[in-house]
Scaffold this motif. Sequence first.
Motif, PDB file in Angstrom:
ATOM      1  N   HIS A   1      49.074  38.242  25.720  1.00  0.00           N
ATOM      2  CA  HIS A   1      48.554  38.439  27.437  1.00  0.00           C
ATOM      3  C   HIS A   1      48.008  36.953  28.326  1.00  0.00           C
ATOM      4  O   HIS A   1      46.878  36.930  28.306  1.00  0.00           O
ATOM      5  CB  HIS A   1      47.840  38.932  27.562  1.00  0.00           C
ATOM      6  N   THR A   2      49.174  35.824  28.044  1.00  0.00           N
ATOM      7  CA  THR A   2      48.708  34.734  29.239  1.00  0.00           C
ATOM      8  C   THR A   2      48.800  34.820  30.604  1.00  0.00           C
ATOM      9  O   THR A   2      48.293  36.273  30.830  1.00  0.00           O
ATOM     10  CB  THR A   2      49.965  34.048  28.655  1.00  0.00           C
ATOM     11  N   ALA A   3      48.019  34.033  31.091  1.00  0.00           N
ATOM     12  CA  ALA A   3      47.319  34.213  32.476  1.00  0.00           C
ATOM     13  C   ALA A   3      49.175  34.437  33.239  1.00  0.00           C
ATOM     14  O   ALA A   3      49.152  35.094  34.267  1.00  0.00           O
ATOM     15  CB  ALA A   3      47.272  33.041  32.559  1.00  0.00           C
ATOM     16  N   GLU A   4      49.850  34.646  33.171  1.00  0.00           N
ATOM     17  CA  GLU A   4      51.857  34.052  33.640  1.00  0.00           C
ATOM     18  C   GLU A   4      51.575  35.515  33.176  1.00  0.00           C
ATOM     19  O   GLU A   4      52.091  35.565  34.419  1.00  0.00           O
ATOM     20  CB  GLU A   4      52.301  32.805  32.669  1.00  0.00           C
ATOM     21  N   VAL A   5      51.736  35.335  32.245  1.00  0.00           N
ATOM     22  CA  VAL A   5      52.299  36.918  31.524  1.00  0.00           C
ATOM     23  C   VAL A   5      51.384  38.312  32.773  1.00  0.00           C
ATOM     24  O   VAL A   5      51.640  39.528  33.377  1.00  0.00           O
ATOM     25  CB  VAL A   5      52.264  37.332  30.151  1.00  0.00           C
ATOM     26  N   VAL A   6      50.164  38.400  32.799  1.00  0.00           N
ATOM     27  CA  VAL A   6      48.922  38.802  33.295  1.00  0.00           C
ATOM     28  C   VAL A   6      50.005  38.414  34.747  1.00  0.00           C
ATOM     29  O   VAL A   6      49.973  40.328  35.400  1.00  0.00           O
ATOM     30  CB  VAL A   6      47.420  38.401  33.143  1.00  0.00           C
ATOM     31  N   ALA A   7      49.994  37.922  34.990  1.00  0.00           N
ATOM     32  CA  ALA A   7      50.282  37.543  36.897  1.00  0.00           C
ATOM     33  C   ALA A   7      51.756  38.888  37.087  1.00  0.00           C
ATOM     34  O   ALA A   7      51.231  38.937  37.940  1.00  0.00           O
ATOM     35  CB  ALA A   7      50.052  36.148  37.528  1.00  0.00           C
ATOM     36  N   ALA A   8      52.603  37.989  36.161  1.00  0.00           N
ATOM     37  CA  ALA A   8      54.102  38.845  36.469  1.00  0.00           C
ATOM     38  C   ALA A   8      53.392  40.514  36.225  1.00  0.00           C
ATOM     39  O   ALA A   8      54.272  41.191  36.871  1.00  0.00           O
ATOM     40  CB  ALA A   8      54.860  38.291  35.231  1.00  0.00           C
ATOM     41  N   TYR A   9      53.314  41.029  35.398  1.00  0.00           N
ATOM     42  CA  TYR A   9      52.972  42.397  35.304  1.00  0.00           C
ATOM     43  C   TYR A   9      52.000  43.093  36.205  1.00  0.00           C
ATOM     44  O   TYR A   9      52.412  44.070  36.997  1.00  0.00           O
ATOM     45  CB  TYR A   9      52.246  42.810  33.561  1.00  0.00           C
ATOM     46  N   GLN A  10      51.314  42.451  36.406  1.00  0.00           N
ATOM     47  CA  GLN A  10      50.556  42.729  38.224  1.00  0.00           C
ATOM     48  C   GLN A  10      51.330  43.262  39.422  1.00  0.00           C
ATOM     49  O   GLN A  10      51.320  43.567  39.495  1.00  0.00           O
ATOM     50  CB  GLN A  10      49.384  41.962  38.233  1.00  0.00           C
TER      51      GLN A  10
END
Length: 81
Positions: free
Chosen positions: A65-74
């Motif tokens: 759950h990197t910042a990039e993964v969280v942003a893409a998921y949201q």
Amino acid sequence: MALEKLIVVDRIEVLESGVVQVRTKTAIMEDGKQISGTFHRHVVAPGDDYSAEDARVQAICEATHTAEVVAAYQAAQADVA
């Protein structure tokens, strides 16, 4: 006759979206042999609080759950709504 209830996380899967699927097994044991068992599944989405999860689930969430993964998921969830 000794009965024992065991609860273990027996499966952890990471989906392409970063969602972590967790399966918990509850087994009722009698003298070392399983006499009953059930499963429960839940997910930990990127951005969710996972501090109460099993230590292995926490480690996987921390790694994936990197910042990039969280942003893409949201962003993907906003597109659905």
